[in-house]
Enzyme design. Sequence first.
Site, PDB file in Angstrom:
ATOM      1  N   LYS A  80       0.838  -1.189   0.000  1.00 13.55           N
ATOM      2  CA  LYS A  80       0.000   0.000   0.000  1.00 13.55           C
ATOM      3  C   LYS A  80       0.878   1.246   0.000  1.00 13.55           C
ATOM      4  O   LYS A  80       1.927   1.284   0.651  1.00 13.55           O
ATOM      5  CB  LYS A  80      -0.906  -0.021   1.233  1.00 13.55           C
ATOM      6  CG  LYS A  80      -1.972   1.062   1.278  1.00 13.55           C
ATOM      7  CD  LYS A  80      -2.875   0.847   2.481  1.00 13.55           C
ATOM      8  CE  LYS A  80      -3.974   1.884   2.580  1.00 13.55           C
ATOM      9  NZ  LYS A  80      -4.863   1.636   3.744  1.00 13.55           N
ATOM     10  N   SER A 155      -9.463   2.335   2.503  1.00 13.56           N
ATOM     11  CA  SER A 155      -8.429   3.052   1.772  1.00 13.56           C
ATOM     12  C   SER A 155      -7.439   2.121   1.075  1.00 13.56           C
ATOM     13  O   SER A 155      -6.554   2.596   0.357  1.00 13.56           O
ATOM     14  CB  SER A 155      -7.666   3.988   2.720  1.00 13.56           C
ATOM     15  OG  SER A 155      -6.994   3.255   3.735  1.00 13.56           O
ATOM     16  N   SER A 179     -10.448   0.052   6.423  1.00 18.93           N
ATOM     17  CA  SER A 179      -9.683   0.147   5.187  1.00 18.93           C
ATOM     18  C   SER A 179      -9.107  -1.163   4.678  1.00 18.93           C
ATOM     19  O   SER A 179      -8.635  -1.227   3.546  1.00 18.93           O
ATOM     20  CB  SER A 179      -8.550   1.163   5.354  1.00 18.93           C
ATOM     21  OG  SER A 179      -9.080   2.466   5.479  1.00 18.93           O
TER      22      SER A 179
END
Length: 460
Positions: A80, A155, A179
């Site tokens: 990420k 996210s 997320s």
Amino acid sequence: MSELHYLTATELAQLIRTRQVSAVDVVRAHLDRIDQVNPHVNAVVTLVADQALQAAETADAVLRREGPAGPLHGVPVAHKDLADTAGIRTTYGSPLFADNVPDRDDVVVQRLRAAGAITMGKTNTPEFGTGSHTVNEVFGATRNPYDLSKSAGGSSGGAAAALATGMVPLADGSDMGGSLRNPASFCNVVGLRPTPGRVPSHSETAAWYTLSVPGPMARTVDDVTLMLGAVAGFDRRSPYSIKEVFAPEPEEGVAGLRVAWSPDLGGLPVDERTAAVTATAPAVLERLGAHVEQVELDLSGAEEAFRTYRAWFYLLAHGDKSGLGPNTAWNVEQGRGVTGADLVRAEVARSGLYQRMAAFFDTYDVLIAPVSQVPPFPVEQPHVSEINGEPLPDYLAWMRSAYWISVLHAPAASVPAGFTGDGLPVGVQIVGRPFEDARVLRVARAFEQATGHGLRRPPL
């Protein structure tokens, strides 16, 4: 073997270890897949193809000479874009860091590399992970692979879309308000929010903050379990990291387990399309021998506790920055209004909730509920503004089904539960007692094996 990109990490690790395929073959297959599908979904935002191929060549040489370096030897992984990666651009989804190249790896990146995984690149995230819709001013929006007109969630939306389309078999993410779970639900993959401290992280300014945790994502529960085993473990630089060595439960299935079912987590509005899919989950577990009971949950205090601590954290983490995007700036401004009295009320509320849920889990082994209150929404839409005609006060409110669970200090997984009538994925949330991550994964695996929803591929 012609579709290496859709084999699981568990399968790939075995094939590489036994030298039926090379790490170079596996990496090339995934690079080809990234070239093919990433332009459609915009999930991988920084690709390190040459570095990945070089690492694969090294992995093959090490395997011939010494044997596997670890359980993920030669397996591709994406990180990420919130996780620092030494020598690889890490933007945090913010124009303020568009050219940032860290000189160190985050803990989860270090541990994946130590386990033999090969870094392919970085996955998209909203600015500083702010919100459950993956869009930012640096890279734009990540699109849902099951319907390119819809959001991939967030996210960790780039991670989820990359997994769903076969660009990588493993991806790391992080979860404060959902997320890891929300994008897994939106993209028909598996995401686990571990018990805080199961996967350690370092912070120079908020070392005791437990609402945000790193964790694993994959297409199968077995792969999430494999990855968790590689990244979990004690680190003295994390003051609440767990010393217990993570291991899967030896038992399989759910026969005899006591399962609580909450269709709305105590009164939250849930879109009828999502509700129809998640309502099928209790019967699946009952057929497998679990004792399922619908319950009325009391999660009062979760809202106040989450919002207060989130606002406090955003002021701490980003209060000194100018030029922030609107969502991050809004959170910082909320933090400026937090008083000592607010923190007192939040701590009392969270403590009371923790004790009520401790008593709840004396009766039940796990709780199942919706992950998200809505199915994937239009990608151009900044956030969900109403559910079933009920207006929502701000961009956070549609995520309550995920962030109320974040307050519990409990492990929670999102597992594919089915599809809406128009083909949009919906996940079910499996929540366990704090520190019982293995129990959550055991139930998730049984549900996954019984349904097979995760085998349905996007139409790209």
